[in-house]
Motif scaffolding. Structure first.
Motif, PDB file in Angstrom:
ATOM      1  N   LYS A 233      87.055  16.418  47.744  1.00 38.87           N
ATOM      2  CA  LYS A 233      87.506  15.449  46.559  1.00 38.87           C
ATOM      3  C   LYS A 233      88.438  14.672  46.160  1.00 38.87           C
ATOM      4  CE  LYS A 233      87.635  16.327  41.725  1.00 38.87           C
ATOM      5  NZ  LYS A 233      87.968  17.462  40.362  1.00 38.87           N
ATOM      6  N   LYS A 234      89.347  15.615  47.024  1.00 36.07           N
ATOM      7  CA  LYS A 234      90.970  14.438  46.532  1.00 36.07           C
ATOM      8  C   LYS A 234      90.350  13.257  47.743  1.00 36.07           C
ATOM      9  CE  LYS A 234      95.578  15.621  47.128  1.00 36.07           C
ATOM     10  NZ  LYS A 234      97.227  16.608  46.889  1.00 36.07           N
ATOM     11  N   SER A 235      90.410  12.723  48.362  1.00 39.41           N
ATOM     12  CA  SER A 235      90.698  12.060  49.987  1.00 39.41           C
ATOM     13  C   SER A 235      89.920  11.219  48.850  1.00 39.41           C
ATOM     14  CB  SER A 235      89.981  12.139  50.658  1.00 39.41           C
ATOM     15  OG  SER A 235      88.285  12.850  50.725  1.00 39.41           O
ATOM     16  N   GLY A 236      88.817  11.448  48.188  1.00 36.47           N
ATOM     17  CA  GLY A 236      87.826  10.652  47.722  1.00 36.47           C
ATOM     18  C   GLY A 236      88.305   9.554  46.125  1.00 36.47           C
ATOM     19  N   LEU A 237      89.286  10.152  45.713  1.00 38.57           N
ATOM     20  CA  LEU A 237      90.159   9.346  44.603  1.00 38.57           C
ATOM     21  C   LEU A 237      91.328   8.410  44.909  1.00 38.57           C
ATOM     22  CD1 LEU A 237      90.460  12.963  43.066  1.00 38.57           C
ATOM     23  CD2 LEU A 237      88.972  11.833  42.248  1.00 38.57           C
ATOM     24  N   ARG A 238      90.903   7.462  43.604  1.00 43.92           N
ATOM     25  CA  ARG A 238      91.701   6.357  43.782  1.00 43.92           C
ATOM     26  C   ARG A 238      92.860   6.432  43.237  1.00 43.92           C
ATOM     27  NH1 ARG A 238      87.785   0.827  44.756  1.00 43.92           N
ATOM     28  NH2 ARG A 238      86.848   1.167  46.472  1.00 43.92           N
ATOM     29  N   VAL A 239      92.501   6.569  41.596  1.00 45.68           N
ATOM     30  CA  VAL A 239      93.812   6.356  41.187  1.00 45.68           C
ATOM     31  C   VAL A 239      93.853   7.859  40.354  1.00 45.68           C
ATOM     32  CG1 VAL A 239      93.451   4.295  40.293  1.00 45.68           C
ATOM     33  CG2 VAL A 239      92.273   6.123  38.980  1.00 45.68           C
ATOM     34  N   HIS A 240      93.170   8.285  40.601  1.00 49.69           N
ATOM     35  CA  HIS A 240      93.430  10.159  40.058  1.00 49.69           C
ATOM     36  C   HIS A 240      94.648  11.245  40.974  1.00 49.69           C
ATOM     37  CE1 HIS A 240      93.906  13.585  36.952  1.00 49.69           C
ATOM     38  NE2 HIS A 240      93.150  14.185  38.558  1.00 49.69           N
ATOM     39  N   GLY A 241      96.238  11.717  39.909  1.00 49.72           N
ATOM     40  CA  GLY A 241      96.267  12.384  40.855  1.00 49.72           C
ATOM     41  C   GLY A 241      97.355  11.333  41.616  1.00 49.72           C
ATOM     42  N   ARG A 242      97.401  10.157  41.976  1.00 50.69           N
ATOM     43  CA  ARG A 242      98.186   9.462  42.769  1.00 50.69           C
ATOM     44  C   ARG A 242      99.124   7.618  42.210  1.00 50.69           C
ATOM     45  NH1 ARG A 242      95.320   9.578  47.204  1.00 50.69           N
ATOM     46  NH2 ARG A 242      93.065  10.570  47.582  1.00 50.69           N
ATOM     47  N   THR A 243     100.077   8.870  40.939  1.00 50.11           N
ATOM     48  CA  THR A 243     100.628   8.107  40.292  1.00 50.11           C
ATOM     49  C   THR A 243     101.754   7.805  41.629  1.00 50.11           C
ATOM     50  OG1 THR A 243     100.726  10.331  38.898  1.00 50.11           O
ATOM     51  CG2 THR A 243     102.693   8.604  38.462  1.00 50.11           C
ATOM     52  N   GLY A 244     102.276   6.535  41.206  1.00 49.82           N
ATOM     53  CA  GLY A 244     103.502   5.931  41.692  1.00 49.82           C
ATOM     54  C   GLY A 244     103.080   5.335  43.414  1.00 49.82           C
ATOM     55  N   GLU A 245     101.541   5.021  43.932  1.00 44.29           N
ATOM     56  CA  GLU A 245     101.323   4.870  44.462  1.00 44.29           C
ATOM     57  C   GLU A 245     100.597   3.833  44.428  1.00 44.29           C
ATOM     58  OE1 GLU A 245      98.203   7.086  46.635  1.00 44.29           O
ATOM     59  OE2 GLU A 245      99.781   8.923  46.541  1.00 44.29           O
ATOM     60  N   ALA A 246      99.979   2.938  45.290  1.00 44.60           N
ATOM     61  CA  ALA A 246     100.043   1.359  45.191  1.00 44.60           C
ATOM     62  C   ALA A 246      98.453   1.614  44.687  1.00 44.60           C
ATOM     63  CB  ALA A 246     100.182   0.398  46.171  1.00 44.60           C
ATOM     64  N   CYS A 247      97.707   0.556  43.724  1.00 44.16           N
ATOM     65  CA  CYS A 247      96.147   0.650  43.426  1.00 44.16           C
ATOM     66  C   CYS A 247      95.775   0.078  44.587  1.00 44.16           C
ATOM     67  CB  CYS A 247      95.842   0.191  42.228  1.00 44.16           C
ATOM     68  SG  CYS A 247      94.171  -0.689  41.969  1.00 44.16           S
ATOM     69  N   PRO A 248      94.402   0.515  45.126  1.00 46.10           N
ATOM     70  CA  PRO A 248      94.028  -0.029  45.949  1.00 46.10           C
ATOM     71  C   PRO A 248      92.842  -1.096  46.116  1.00 46.10           C
ATOM     72  CG  PRO A 248      92.567   2.322  45.399  1.00 46.10           C
ATOM     73  CD  PRO A 248      94.180   1.860  44.829  1.00 46.10           C
ATOM     74  N   VAL A 249      92.962  -1.599  44.797  1.00 43.55           N
ATOM     75  CA  VAL A 249      92.008  -2.259  44.175  1.00 43.55           C
ATOM     76  C   VAL A 249      93.200  -3.882  44.230  1.00 43.55           C
ATOM     77  CG1 VAL A 249      90.758  -4.277  42.580  1.00 43.55           C
ATOM     78  CG2 VAL A 249      90.268  -1.846  43.351  1.00 43.55           C
ATOM     79  N   CYS A 250      94.402  -3.558  43.801  1.00 43.87           N
ATOM     80  CA  CYS A 250      95.193  -4.548  43.562  1.00 43.87           C
ATOM     81  C   CYS A 250      96.705  -4.954  43.855  1.00 43.87           C
ATOM     82  CB  CYS A 250      95.406  -5.192  41.844  1.00 43.87           C
ATOM     83  SG  CYS A 250      96.450  -4.236  41.351  1.00 43.87           S
ATOM     84  N   GLY A 251      96.815  -3.596  44.459  1.00 43.85           N
ATOM     85  CA  GLY A 251      98.280  -3.009  44.854  1.00 43.85           C
ATOM     86  C   GLY A 251      99.159  -2.959  43.589  1.00 43.85           C
ATOM     87  N   ASP A 252      98.743  -2.942  42.424  1.00 47.01           N
ATOM     88  CA  ASP A 252     100.167  -2.725  41.588  1.00 47.01           C
ATOM     89  C   ASP A 252     100.026  -1.300  41.318  1.00 47.01           C
ATOM     90  OD1 ASP A 252     101.792  -2.706  38.567  1.00 47.01           O
ATOM     91  OD2 ASP A 252     100.039  -3.077  37.773  1.00 47.01           O
ATOM     92  N   VAL A 253     101.342  -0.251  41.240  1.00 46.93           N
ATOM     93  CA  VAL A 253     101.781   0.433  40.605  1.00 46.93           C
ATOM     94  C   VAL A 253     100.502   1.729  39.968  1.00 46.93           C
ATOM     95  CG1 VAL A 253     103.722   2.459  40.728  1.00 46.93           C
ATOM     96  CG2 VAL A 253     103.919   0.290  41.908  1.00 46.93           C
ATOM     97  N   ILE A 254     100.388   2.392  40.317  1.00 42.90           N
ATOM     98  CA  ILE A 254      99.408   3.491  39.476  1.00 42.90           C
ATOM     99  C   ILE A 254     100.963   4.127  38.804  1.00 42.90           C
ATOM    100  CG2 ILE A 254      98.119   5.721  39.281  1.00 42.90           C
ATOM    101  CD1 ILE A 254      96.884   4.418  42.392  1.00 42.90           C
ATOM    102  N   ARG A 255     100.182   4.072  37.670  1.00 44.32           N
ATOM    103  CA  ARG A 255     100.625   5.257  36.447  1.00 44.32           C
ATOM    104  C   ARG A 255     100.283   6.434  35.809  1.00 44.32           C
ATOM    105  NH1 ARG A 255     104.470   1.180  34.096  1.00 44.32           N
ATOM    106  NH2 ARG A 255     104.760  -0.848  35.497  1.00 44.32           N
ATOM    107  N   GLU A 256     100.569   7.238  35.477  1.00 42.89           N
ATOM    108  CA  GLU A 256     100.642   8.361  34.419  1.00 42.89           C
ATOM    109  C   GLU A 256     101.037   8.351  33.098  1.00 42.89           C
ATOM    110  OE1 GLU A 256     101.938  12.387  35.092  1.00 42.89           O
ATOM    111  OE2 GLU A 256     100.686  11.483  36.910  1.00 42.89           O
ATOM    112  N   VAL A 257     100.027   8.859  32.330  1.00 42.80           N
ATOM    113  CA  VAL A 257     100.365   9.382  30.759  1.00 42.80           C
ATOM    114  C   VAL A 257     100.163  11.038  31.165  1.00 42.80           C
ATOM    115  CG1 VAL A 257      99.271   9.027  28.107  1.00 42.80           C
ATOM    116  CG2 VAL A 257      99.448   7.000  29.540  1.00 42.80           C
ATOM    117  N   SER A 258     100.890  11.481  30.016  1.00 46.62           N
ATOM    118  CA  SER A 258     101.316  13.109  30.288  1.00 46.62           C
ATOM    119  C   SER A 258     101.049  13.710  28.691  1.00 46.62           C
ATOM    120  CB  SER A 258     102.632  13.702  31.069  1.00 46.62           C
ATOM    121  OG  SER A 258     102.786  13.009  32.422  1.00 46.62           O
TER     122      SER A 258
END
Length: 287
Positions: A233-258
């Motif tokens: 499950k974790k390996s297939g997620l693109r944005v969830h749980g990946r705060t601070g990483e690059a978006c695999p679609v556009c390269g922008d930084v993935i953000r989080e709301v807590s």
């Protein structure tokens, strides 16, 4: 938390390993795990497993005696298959083990729950609809009749944000925190967008993202052993749980709301026109 794709994979795994076997012993280790008393847990002893089904995030193991063992793994629960169950009964305590099932073959499985908040639930019922959580489930998003028109009808009066609507099990069954993030990223939609405000084009896009995201996750999980499903499950997620990483679609930084007990992840460029969503917890820290 196991969601629709992981529970679907567990259903397939248990169908292969349980069907035709008899349950010799069903032993609760954590008393709080059992939510019903009639029929008693002993009604499962000797019962041959005839089918394993999924209802949203619920697993249903049916026996030929007409008694069902239903479980909801909640946030921190999991199922661990054992080719050989230890002969000595487990000792009750503060460990993660909640329930153990032993089959006539000597194999079986444990239900465990990590953490201090014990929400894993087990029900012994004659009809799965006797489980309150199953009785109030909304439609399954992978059902053949779940088309864009049905999704539009479900959302038309929803004044909540779309993220919350997707996670509501009484509205749509099986989608949780992780896959709602993935679906909204695929749909290029802000998690804060009001569900009732979706245009027909946005509803169609959301429907396509909902179906494709879940279908792809189910296919990735198909045939994966129970013990490896979390990692899959974790390996297939693109944005969830990946705060601070690059978006695999556009390269922008993935953000989080807590929030108080959870968080969401999103890509500003893909979903919110480049704008960062307000994070109330962060805002309080900055004051």
């Amino acid at each position: 938390m196991p969601e629709l794709p992981e529970v679907a994979a567990l259903t397939d795994f248990l169908t292969e390993h349980l069907t035709g076997r008899r349950m010799v012993r069903v032993l609760p280790v954590a008393i709080s795990v059992l939510k019903t008393y009639d029929p008693p847990l002993t009604a499962l002893a000797g019962g041959e497993v005839t089918a394993v089904r999924r209802y949203g995030k619920f697993l249903d193991i049916e026996t030929g005696a007409g008694v069902h063992l239903v479980t909801h793994l909640a946030r921190a629960g999991w199922l661990h298959w054992k080719d050989e169950v230890p002969a000595a009964p487990p000792r009750p305590g503060k460990g993660p083990l909640a329930l153990r099932v032993t089959l006539d073959s000597g194999a079986g499985f444990d239900l465990t729950e990590a953490g201090t908040q014990k929400r894993l639930a087990v029900y012994v019922v004659r009809d799965p609809q006797d489980v309150p959580g199953i009785a109030r489930l909304g439609p399954d998003p992978l059902a053949d009749d779940f088309d864009a028109a049905r999704l539009a009808a479900l959302l038309k009066d929803e004044r909540r944000q779309i993220k919350g609507a997707l996670r509501d099990q009484s509205l749509i069954a099986g989608v949780g925190n992780a896959y709602s993030d993935e679906i909204l990223h695929a749909a290029k939609m802000s998690p804060f967008k009001l569900a009732a405000s979706l245009t027909p084009e946005e509803t169609l896009r959301l429907h396509e993202a909902l179906r494709s995201t879940l279908t792809e996750a189910v296919e990735r999980s198909r045939g994966v052993a129970a013990g490896r499903l979390k990692a899959e499950k974790k390996s297939g997620l693109r944005v969830h749980g990946r705060t601070g990483e690059a978006c695999p679609v556009c390269g922008d930084v993935i953000r989080e709301v807590s929030f108080s007990d959870s968080s969401l992840q999103y890509c500003p460029s893909c979903q919110t026109g480049g704008k960062a969503l307000a994070d109330r917890r962060l805002s309080r820290l900055l004051k």
